[in-house]
Every structure is written in C-alpha cells, then in structure tokens.
Design an enzyme around this catalytic site. Structure first.
Site, PDB file in Angstrom:
ATOM      1  N   ASP A  31     -12.292   4.773  -0.910  1.00 10.64           N
ATOM      2  CA  ASP A  31     -11.846   5.714   0.117  1.00 10.64           C
ATOM      3  C   ASP A  31     -13.024   6.577   0.570  1.00 10.64           C
ATOM      4  O   ASP A  31     -13.597   7.328  -0.220  1.00 10.64           O
ATOM      5  CB  ASP A  31     -10.720   6.606  -0.417  1.00 10.64           C
TER       6      ASP A  31
ATOM      7  N   GLU B  39      -0.039  -0.571  -1.563  1.00 10.46           N
ATOM      8  CA  GLU B  39       0.371  -1.609  -2.515  1.00 10.46           C
ATOM      9  C   GLU B  39       1.715  -1.287  -3.157  1.00 10.46           C
ATOM     10  O   GLU B  39       2.051  -0.113  -3.362  1.00 10.46           O
ATOM     11  CB  GLU B  39      -0.697  -1.750  -3.608  1.00 10.46           C
TER      12      GLU B  39
ATOM     13  N   THR C  34      -5.066  -8.991  -4.285  1.00 10.15           N
ATOM     14  CA  THR C  34      -6.475  -8.604  -4.297  1.00 10.15           C
ATOM     15  C   THR C  34      -7.240  -9.297  -5.435  1.00 10.15           C
ATOM     16  O   THR C  34      -6.714 -10.168  -6.099  1.00 10.15           O
ATOM     17  CB  THR C  34      -6.609  -7.084  -4.444  1.00 10.15           C
TER      18      THR C  34
ATOM     19  N   GLU D 112      -7.428 -10.807  -0.613  1.00 10.30           N
ATOM     20  CA  GLU D 112      -8.453  -9.832  -0.255  1.00 10.30           C
ATOM     21  C   GLU D 112      -9.432  -9.730  -1.420  1.00 10.30           C
ATOM     22  O   GLU D 112      -9.095 -10.072  -2.559  1.00 10.30           O
ATOM     23  CB  GLU D 112      -7.844  -8.442  -0.021  1.00 10.30           C
TER      24      GLU D 112
ATOM     25  N   LEU E 125     -13.271  -5.183  -4.237  1.00  7.40           N
ATOM     26  CA  LEU E 125     -14.433  -4.306  -4.115  1.00  7.40           C
ATOM     27  C   LEU E 125     -15.384  -4.865  -3.072  1.00  7.40           C
ATOM     28  O   LEU E 125     -15.360  -6.052  -2.768  1.00  7.40           O
ATOM     29  CB  LEU E 125     -15.153  -4.192  -5.462  1.00  7.40           C
TER      30      LEU E 125
END
Length: 564
Positions: free
Chosen positions: A191, A275, A434, A472, A475
């Site tokens: 973020d 999520e 992810t 996805e 990181l």
C-alpha cells in the site's frame, strides 16, 4: 542516458528521423516537449532499451501486412490540432488461438484516481496504456474505491475519474477489470497511499466502534466493516450489504454501455485488500510481522453475539463466551500456542466447532456479496470474480495456523478451499488467487511455507468445483524466475490452468529496460499457453514492433513520451 531510463534508438530514413524515448523516473509516463517531427513515409530501424545488449534488440520493421489497431494511439498535442501516433506490437509468430492462451492484465497504481475523484495525471496514463498495449497486454485492473466514489455522503456517487479512465482504456483497445473496493487502502503489503473508508462511514464507526473487526485485546481495525453486522441497518439506515449493492448498482448504471465490451470483469471486494478473509495479519503500526500466526477477529459485539447463539444452539453455552483463550498473539509460531501446536485445541471437538463457525461466517459473508453482484451484473457480459488470499506461511504444519486466523478452515485433515470454490461455483464466479509467482525454495525455512503446495491445492479445488481460476503475483517481482513460475502454474497439468493473470503492478520499475523486456517476453509466453517454460536471456526471435504516425498538417510540435 543513465541506467534508469528506457531509451530507444533513432529511427531514420534518408530524409527524416524519429525518436521515441521512454524515461522511467516515476509511476506514470508524462509528456515533454520535443522538436517538431515529421512523419516518415517508409522506415525501418531498431528500437532497443537500456540494459539490453545489442543482440536483444526489438527490431522495428515497416510492413504493409501488419494491421494497425485503431485504438492503439496516443494523442500528442500542443497548439491547435493534434498529431496521433500509434505503437502496435506484433509477436513473431501468431498468437495461440486455442483455449491455452492466458491473457495478461496489469494492475494500475493505487492512486489512479485522486482524492478529488479525477483521473491522476491523465496524459501520463495515456502514454502508459499505449506502452502496455504495445507489449501485447490484454488490459488493466483498477480499484474503484468506496472511500473516493461515495465520499460525499450516502448514495452520492462520483464516477467521473473512472469514466475518463474507461474511455482512455477503450481508445487503446485494452480491456478493464474493475475491483469494487469496499476496504481502505493503507496498512497492508504494497500500500503506497492512504484511502480510508468514506467519511460518513468513519463517523458511524466513531459512534459505534463495534462496526469494525476487533481482536481479543480490543484492538479495532478500520480497514473493513465487520461481517457481523452485514444484515443490520447500521449505516444511516442501510445494511452493509445494501450499501455494497447500491454501489455496484450505481456502477452498472453509469457504465452500462461499456460492460461486456471494455469492462470485462467485476471483482467483488469481500474483505481487507478486497480479499475474502478476516484482517488477521494487519501490518499497520507493526501489529503483525511475517511469519506470525495472526489473531482471530471475532470480538466485536455482533460477532460475539453470533458465536454465543451458535454455541447455545448445540447446547454448549460455554463455547460461546469468546474465541479460543490459548490461540496466542499475532507474532507467535504455532508451537508456542496451545491452540495451534501439533496436537493442539484446533483438533478437539471445541476447536472444530469454533473453526466451523468462524470460517462459516466468512463463507456466508462472501455469498451475500456475490449473490448481490450476480443479480446486478448478470446479463451485462462482464464476468464476476472474487479474490482469496495466498496465505502460504505455516502451510507445512498440521494446523495451518495463519490460514485459520484469516478464516480459511484448512488443516491437515480439512480442505478449506473447496467450500469456497463450491460457493463461487453457485454464482458463476471466477476464483482469483495470489502468490502464483512464489516458489517453496525461496521462502525462509523456519516459516514452514509452501506457496507451491497451496497453489496446487487451490488448482485442484477449483477444478473439482468446475470454476475458472485466475491468478496474481502477491509481491512485486520483475525477475525471470518469478515469471517462469507463473508460466508453470498457468498450465493445467495439475488441477485447473489459469484463465487469466493480473500482474502487480504498473510503476516506474516496470518500464525499466530489463524489467520491460522480461514483461514483454512473459506476455508472449502466456499468449502461447505458457509453453515457453523459461524466459530467454534476450528476445533472440526478433519481436516485430510497428511504429507508425498519423499526421495532421497543422501540427507544429509533438511531445516525447517519457516515464516521469
């Protein structure tokens, strides 16, 4: 030009020359003045990037056989009218036309829309999208932040910045994935900006702190509204589910002409980071650090009331007086707790009751939102997806502690992902997961990680449930090793293959020489069904790149596309 720049060589004809320069010194591409350039009628030349050896150049070839995409243009103006120029990427050899092709999307910056609700640096975004299209990327993903769109009051929506983005994406012939982001931005991995929940919602939370998730010590988490009050009219007379539904309905109304044409996917946010999970591992203020087990988030009064009622319903009133007393703290390891250790409370009758309730509440929450999304977007042509977190630490232990605190009842004896996949299947939802880029060998031994084992389990669960799986990276990664792992994961030898992959994230580093080359190679390999298992050291096959200009007579100047 230094190593942080992506610099093309000069394209020359006997009479004229053209320079395309991409500089990467910030998140977006910006536009700067250059001298007036004239359009070459015919040219051939070489485009290369910093860090790339001569043998790795991308060859720019003039060819009347190559189709120029109408939307693949960027408007370069200064003065009365404009000069448009297009950059069209054509891969050597045809794209795979069968079902093994995996389209690649790229996440846009978190601050794509400003706090004021407008598109951030529109000229820069325009050039960035042009560059992504040139790499063969299918489209982009953007967060539609609740805290921006409904900022001014209940049912007062401002979609204008997103409307400008949608038009720009359409112009470049790209597709768009939009996340209904009902969570705050800030306080989690990656973020880079702060976008809280809408002010009027924060006002309600200040009056009633139990509206948000709470841990055993009473710490409140303002990232997302607690699922414990999903069906209670606590947000100015509306329930959270009604608020989310109204928001999605407003989006559908505003963008009805683009759904199924440009906007191809709606990802329904269902928790922190969008999520379907509890905020069990909050990084803000150093509360949690990898690879801590996290904590259960069931101590607001609404969750406590639900637990109490569930316990009383089976005649075990004592089990409803709160979560496990022996589950430890955020940064402990499983063996340091009574609940999560090898033969701990998790595997007792009480432990099973609590975990069924805790994970069951999360499933109910997800189903309410996805049911609403299905009703709203059905028939628009846009897919609906839901995101599940890749919690890979302590996966190789019996209790899978970090998954349990996040709400996934996944242990050595219990599959926590098949129930989620089956719930998604009921509503035709794509399962987005992810950590697709991670390898077990890259993780610290003491953390007992197995991202590869976790991904295999999810691939099998989605195949069993008969739903699509998209992926996805968790990181930011730019190396060939990460891309190669995604390529291997994308194939369907073990469980579901991927139907799409979204790369995290567009920023200045992505456009730097080696990183950009790796992305282009990765996109090509995914278009071929992931068959190129290893990214080569350079693009030895000679990627064809067509660069053309559409000239307006009155144009005096153009601008340089620069990553600024």
């Amino acid at each position: 030009m230094n190593a942080q720049h992506i610099h093309s060589s000069v394209l020359e004809t006997p009479k004229r020359k053209m320079t395309l320069t991409l500089r990467s010194s910030a998140s977006f591409i910006s536009l700067k003045d250059t001298r007036s350039l004239k359009t070459p009628g015919d040219f051939s030349g070489t485009v290369c990037f910093a860090h790339i050896k001569p043998s790795c150049r991308l060859q720019a070839k003039n060819s009347t056989q190559e189709a120029q995409l109408a939307h693949d243009e960027i408007l370069m103006t200064e003065g009365r009218e404009s000069e448009k120029w297009g950059l069209v990427h054509a891969i050597s050899g045809p794209h795979s036309s069968n079902d093994s092709r995996v389209p690649v999307f790229v996440m846009l910056p978190l601050d794509t829309i400003t706090i004021g609700g407008s598109l951030n640096k529109p000229r820069a975004m325009n050039a960035s999208l042009m560059a992504l299209r040139s790499a063969g990327v299918e489209g982009v993903m953007v967060d539609a932040w609740w805290g921006l769109v409904e900022k001014d009051g209940p049912l007062k929506y401002n979609w204008e910045g997103y409307a400008e983005l949608v038009r720009m994406v359409q112009k470049h012939g790209l597709k768009l994935q939009v996340v209904m982001s009902f969570h705050q931005c800030g306080g989690n991995v990656g973020d880079s900006c702060s976008i809280p929940l809408p002010p009027w919602v924060l006002e309600e939370i200040s009056k009633n702190p139990d509206l948000v998730y709470t841990d055993r010590s009473g710490r409140r988490n303002p990232e997302y509204i607690s699922l414990g009050c999903d069906s209670l009219p606590l947000l100015r007379g509306r329930t959270p589910i009604q608020v989310y539904s109204d928001y999605m309905r407003s989006f559908r109304k505003r963008f009805k002409d683009y759904l199924g044409e440009v906007i191809m996917e709606i990802q329904a946010g269902m928790g922190p980071c969008g999520e379907l999970r509890y905020p069990a591992y909050p990084e803000s203020n150093g509360t949690w650090r990898f690879p801590g087990i996290g904590e259960f988030q069931c101590y607001d009064k609404y969750m406590r009331a639900s637990l109490e009622a569930s316990a009383e319903a089976i005649g075990k009133k004592d089990w409803g007086r709160g979560g496990p007393h022996d589950s430890g703290q955020y940064n402990l390891f499983p063996e340091e707790t009574g609940f999560f250790r090898r033969d701990g409370t998790w595997n007792t009758e009480y432990g099973k009751f609590f975990l069924e309730w805790y994970s069951g509440k999360l499933l109910e929450h997800g189903e309410k939102i996805l049911e609403a999304a299905e009703g709203i977007f059905q028939g628009t042509g846009a897919k609906i997806s839901g995101k599940v977190a890749g919690i890979h630490w302590h996966y190789r232990t019996r209790s899978h502690a970090a998954e349990l605190t996040a709400g996934y009842y996944n242990t050595r004896h219990h599959d926590g992902y098949l129930p989620i996949a089956r719930m998604f299947s009921k509503h035709g939802v794509v399962f987005n997961f992810t950590c697709m880029e991670m390898r077990d060998g890259e993780q610290p031994e003491h953390a007992n990680c197995s991202p590869q084992g976790l991904v295999r389990q999810v691939k099998m669960a989605t195949r069993t449930a008969g739903i699509e799986l998209a992926g996805e990276n968790a990181l930011e990664r730019y190396d060939a090793g990460a891309y190669t792992q995604v390529l291997a994961t994308s194939r369907s030898e073990s469980g579901n293959g991927l139907t799409a992959f979204t790369y995290l994230r567009m920023n200045k580093k992505l456009f730097e020489g080696d990183n950009w080359r790796q992305l282009v190679e990765f996109v090509k390999s995914m278009s071929e069904g992931g068959r190129n298992g290893k990214l080569s050291e350079c693009d030895s096959r000679g990627t064809n790149l067509y660069i053309g200009f559409i000239k307006d007579k009155s144009v005096q100047k153009t601008k340089e596309a620069a990553l600024a």
